[in-house]
Design an enzyme around this catalytic site. Structure first.
Site, PDB file in Angstrom:
ATOM      1  N   CYS A   1       0.828  -1.202   0.000  1.00 26.98           N
ATOM      2  CA  CYS A   1       0.000   0.000   0.000  1.00 26.98           C
ATOM      3  C   CYS A   1       0.866   1.258   0.000  1.00 26.98           C
ATOM      4  O   CYS A   1       1.375   1.674   1.042  1.00 26.98           O
ATOM      5  CB  CYS A   1      -0.945  -0.015   1.204  1.00 26.98           C
ATOM      6  SG  CYS A   1      -2.035   1.413   1.286  1.00 26.98           S
TER       7      CYS A   1
ATOM      8  N   CYS B   1      -0.449   4.127   2.082  1.00 30.26           N
ATOM      9  CA  CYS B   1      -0.281   3.932   3.530  1.00 30.26           C
ATOM     10  C   CYS B   1       1.174   4.167   3.943  1.00 30.26           C
ATOM     11  O   CYS B   1       1.455   4.774   4.964  1.00 30.26           O
ATOM     12  CB  CYS B   1      -0.638   2.500   3.928  1.00 30.26           C
ATOM     13  SG  CYS B   1      -2.218   1.951   3.273  1.00 30.26           S
ATOM     14  N   ASP B   2       2.125   3.653   3.174  1.00 27.94           N
ATOM     15  CA  ASP B   2       3.497   3.563   3.664  1.00 27.94           C
ATOM     16  C   ASP B   2       4.518   4.402   2.903  1.00 27.94           C
ATOM     17  O   ASP B   2       5.668   4.509   3.334  1.00 27.94           O
ATOM     18  CB  ASP B   2       3.935   2.090   3.661  1.00 27.94           C
ATOM     19  CG  ASP B   2       3.086   1.259   4.625  1.00 27.94           C
ATOM     20  OD1 ASP B   2       2.668   1.818   5.660  1.00 27.94           O
ATOM     21  OD2 ASP B   2       2.834   0.078   4.350  1.00 27.94           O
TER      22      ASP B   2
HETATM   23  C1  LIG Z   1       0.019  -3.818   5.410  1.00 24.71           C
HETATM   24  C2  LIG Z   1      -1.151  -2.862   5.300  1.00 24.71           C
HETATM   25  C3  LIG Z   1      -1.032  -1.576   5.799  1.00 24.71           C
HETATM   26  C4  LIG Z   1      -2.094  -0.693   5.719  1.00 24.71           C
HETATM   27  N1  LIG Z   1      -1.945   0.550   6.248  1.00 24.71           N
HETATM   28  C5  LIG Z   1      -2.976   1.413   6.209  1.00 24.71           C
HETATM   29  C6  LIG Z   1      -2.861   2.714   6.777  1.00 24.71           C
HETATM   30  O1  LIG Z   1      -1.799   3.086   7.296  1.00 24.71           O
HETATM   31  N2  LIG Z   1      -3.940   3.523   6.716  1.00 24.71           N
HETATM   32  C7  LIG Z   1      -5.106   3.139   6.122  1.00 24.71           C
HETATM   33  O2  LIG Z   1      -6.074   3.914   6.128  1.00 24.71           O
HETATM   34  N3  LIG Z   1      -5.247   1.923   5.567  1.00 24.71           N
HETATM   35  C8  LIG Z   1      -4.209   1.054   5.595  1.00 24.71           C
HETATM   36  N4  LIG Z   1      -4.339  -0.163   5.004  1.00 24.71           N
HETATM   37  C9  LIG Z   1      -5.604  -0.501   4.312  1.00 24.71           C
HETATM   38  C10 LIG Z   1      -6.676  -0.886   5.346  1.00 24.71           C
HETATM   39  O3  LIG Z   1      -6.155  -1.872   6.180  1.00 24.71           O
HETATM   40  C11 LIG Z   1      -7.940  -1.379   4.653  1.00 24.71           C
HETATM   41  O4  LIG Z   1      -8.412  -0.412   3.741  1.00 24.71           O
HETATM   42  C12 LIG Z   1      -9.033  -1.665   5.673  1.00 24.71           C
HETATM   43  O5  LIG Z   1      -8.575  -2.556   6.665  1.00 24.71           O
HETATM   44  C13 LIG Z   1     -10.272  -2.250   5.006  1.00 24.71           C
HETATM   45  O6  LIG Z   1     -11.205  -2.502   6.009  1.00 24.71           O
HETATM   46  P1  LIG Z   1     -12.384  -3.543   5.845  1.00 24.71           P
HETATM   47  O7  LIG Z   1     -13.156  -3.429   7.118  1.00 24.71           O
HETATM   48  O8  LIG Z   1     -13.086  -3.324   4.579  1.00 24.71           O
HETATM   49  O9  LIG Z   1     -11.730  -4.979   5.710  1.00 24.71           O
HETATM   50  P2  LIG Z   1     -10.497  -5.751   6.333  1.00 24.71           P
HETATM   51  O10 LIG Z   1      -9.653  -4.903   7.202  1.00 24.71           O
HETATM   52  O11 LIG Z   1      -9.888  -6.443   5.173  1.00 24.71           O
HETATM   53  O12 LIG Z   1     -11.219  -6.820   7.263  1.00 24.71           O
HETATM   54  C14 LIG Z   1     -11.971  -7.870   6.725  1.00 24.71           C
HETATM   55  C15 LIG Z   1     -12.560  -8.664   7.858  1.00 24.71           C
HETATM   56  O13 LIG Z   1     -13.468  -9.618   7.345  1.00 24.71           O
HETATM   57  C16 LIG Z   1     -13.256 -10.854   7.977  1.00 24.71           C
HETATM   58  N5  LIG Z   1     -13.739 -11.904   7.076  1.00 24.71           N
HETATM   59  C17 LIG Z   1     -13.324 -12.186   5.810  1.00 24.71           C
HETATM   60  N6  LIG Z   1     -14.030 -13.232   5.330  1.00 24.71           N
HETATM   61  C18 LIG Z   1     -14.906 -13.597   6.304  1.00 24.71           C
HETATM   62  C19 LIG Z   1     -15.889 -14.612   6.422  1.00 24.71           C
HETATM   63  N7  LIG Z   1     -16.131 -15.473   5.429  1.00 24.71           N
HETATM   64  N8  LIG Z   1     -16.595 -14.714   7.589  1.00 24.71           N
HETATM   65  C20 LIG Z   1     -16.368 -13.841   8.612  1.00 24.71           C
HETATM   66  N9  LIG Z   1     -15.455 -12.856   8.541  1.00 24.71           N
HETATM   67  C21 LIG Z   1     -14.731 -12.749   7.414  1.00 24.71           C
HETATM   68  C22 LIG Z   1     -11.779 -10.908   8.276  1.00 24.71           C
HETATM   69  O14 LIG Z   1     -11.506 -11.826   9.334  1.00 24.71           O
HETATM   70  C23 LIG Z   1     -11.542  -9.446   8.685  1.00 24.71           C
HETATM   71  O15 LIG Z   1     -11.868  -9.283  10.039  1.00 24.71           O
HETATM   72  C24 LIG Z   1      -3.296  -1.099   5.092  1.00 24.71           C
HETATM   73  C25 LIG Z   1      -3.433  -2.388   4.585  1.00 24.71           C
HETATM   74  C26 LIG Z   1      -2.378  -3.277   4.688  1.00 24.71           C
HETATM   75  C27 LIG Z   1      -2.535  -4.670   4.155  1.00 24.71           C
END
Ligand SMILES: Cc1cc2nc3c(=O)[nH]c(=O)nc-3n(C[C@H](O)[C@H](O)[C@H](O)COP(=O)(O)OP(=O)(O)OC[C@H]3O[C@@H](n4cnc5c(N)ncnc54)[C@H](O)[C@@H]3O)c2cc1C
Length: 316
Positions: free
Chosen positions: A140, A143-144
């Site tokens: 990302c 992010c970084d």
């Molecule tokens: C290394 C890294 C660094 C990042 N740094 C930043 C940052 O500094 N700032 C920023 O704003 N964003 C950052 N991001 C991006 C950010 O993490 C994502 O945009 C954000 O987490 C998305 O949120 P979400 O709730 O959509 O899903 P996710 O965070 O992807 O969470 C998905 C959830 O769904 C659950 N899940 C999946 N399938 C199932 C299922 N079948 N049944 C039940 N549960 C399920 C998983 O267990 C998880 O809890 C980073 C991402 C990464 C990978």
């Protein structure tokens, strides 16, 4: 102890525990929708695999990703959300009430469902990429990138996102080495032109990554040209992988409209999916912004949409 085979009916079911799912849970609990949230295999979501988060408003000194997600969970719990460990393994949205199977055993029916299952970055699959993940290897740039201001960095990828991220990095890093596997890019013509016209982006055609080098942090990347076989070490402080994301939408594909990259399609300006009463938020339906704050914002939208849907249903 919970009987795993039991059937249970809930008013609002939330699937996923990233910023989108927890935010939906906070809003839904405060609206008295008695949300039940299943966390999946990664409680806290993608931010639990990162270190410093500096761009989430409200944390002026920055915060560690895992710590921030514990805060989200605590807040949702304090509002009364019922947060449980478990994975949704299949669904049936063919008729109401919709069914979701947890851990292949427990059957939950729900009046409304919010999907917040996120997405996962695709990786090259080389061991050094795993080893140095979070120590200069990142999927990302937004992010970084900031952590590598004034430094030389590499980015792998050739699509629109890779081109966008290379341009983003070029504004803060001294040089961006862009590694492209073929002799052309998949990115749109406009994006390619912008990349090629940016003086501090160097494109390496026909180039593949052998290894990311460095003991505790990224110091260089070793690449080879897949036409000539020539090997080269490029000194860099960070290695960005931009070869795409995989939304966690497989279990919904028979019921919900997905786009050509498997993202759940939502009605613009809302969290509504192609099935009434099923809402989607966060990265599973967003291939553009993919940030914690946008995921949280869309989680709020999903809870409000679900609240309006449920109250309209009750007054029918
Ligand atoms: C290394 C890294 C660094 C990042 N740094 C930043 C940052 O500094 N700032 C920023 O704003 N964003 C950052 N991001 C991006 C950010 O993490 C994502 O945009 C954000 O987490 C998305 O949120 P979400 O709730 O959509 O899903 P996710 O965070 O992807 O969470 C998905 C959830 O769904 C659950 N899940 C999946 N399938 C199932 C299922 N079948 N049944 C039940 N549960 C399920 C998983 O267990 C998880 O809890 C980073 C991402 C990464 C990978």
């Amino acid at each position: 102890m919970e009987n795993k085979n039991q059937q249970e009916h809930v008013h609002l079911l939330i699937i996923g525990s990233g910023p989108a799912g927890y935010t939906a849970a906070i809003y839904a609990a405060r609206a008295n929708l008695k949300p039940v949230l299943y966390q999946g295999i990664q409680p806290g979501g993608q931010l639990t695999i990162t270190t410093e988060v500096e761009n989430y408003p409200g944390y002026p000194e920055g915060i560690q990703g895992p710590e921030m997600m514990v805060d989200f969970e605590k807040q949702a719990t304090r509002m009364g959300a019922d947060i449980r460990y478990g994975l949704a393994t299949s669904v049936d949205f063919s008729k109401q009430p919709y069914k979701v199977i947890i851990d292949e055993e427990k059957e939950i029916t729900a009046d409304a469902i919010i999907i917040a299952t996120g997405a996962s970055a695709k990786w090259l699959g080389i061991p050094s990429e795993q080893r140095l993940n979070g120590s200069g290897v990142s999927a990302c740039a937004v992010c970084d990138g900031f952590f590598f201001r004034g430094k030389e960095v590499a980015i792998v990828g050739a699509g629109d996102t890779a081109a966008e991220e290379a341009l983003y990095l070029s504004k803060m890093c001294s040089t961006v080495h862009m590694l492209v596997r073929r002799d052309e890019m998949r990115a749109s013509k406009v994006m390619q032109d912008r990349v090629l016209k940016t003086s501090n982006i160097i494109v390496y055609w026909n180039s593949e990554t052998d290894e990311v080098l460095g003991e505790n942090k990224v110091e260089a990347v070793r690449i080879h040209n897949n036409k000539t076989g020539e090997k080269k070490e490029v000194p860099v402080s960070a290695f960005f992988v931009a070869i795409g994301h995989q939304p966690n939408s497989a279990i919904f594909k028979d019921y919900l409209e997905l786009d050509d990259q498997d993202y759940i399609v939502t009605v613009p300006g809302s969290s509504r999916t192609s099935v009434e009463g099923v809402f989607a938020c966060g990265d599973v339906q967003d291939k553009i912004y993919r940030q914690a704050v946008t995921a949280a914002g869309s989680g709020c939208m999903a809870a409000l949409d679900a609240e309006r849907y449920l109250s309209a249903k009750e007054h029918h």
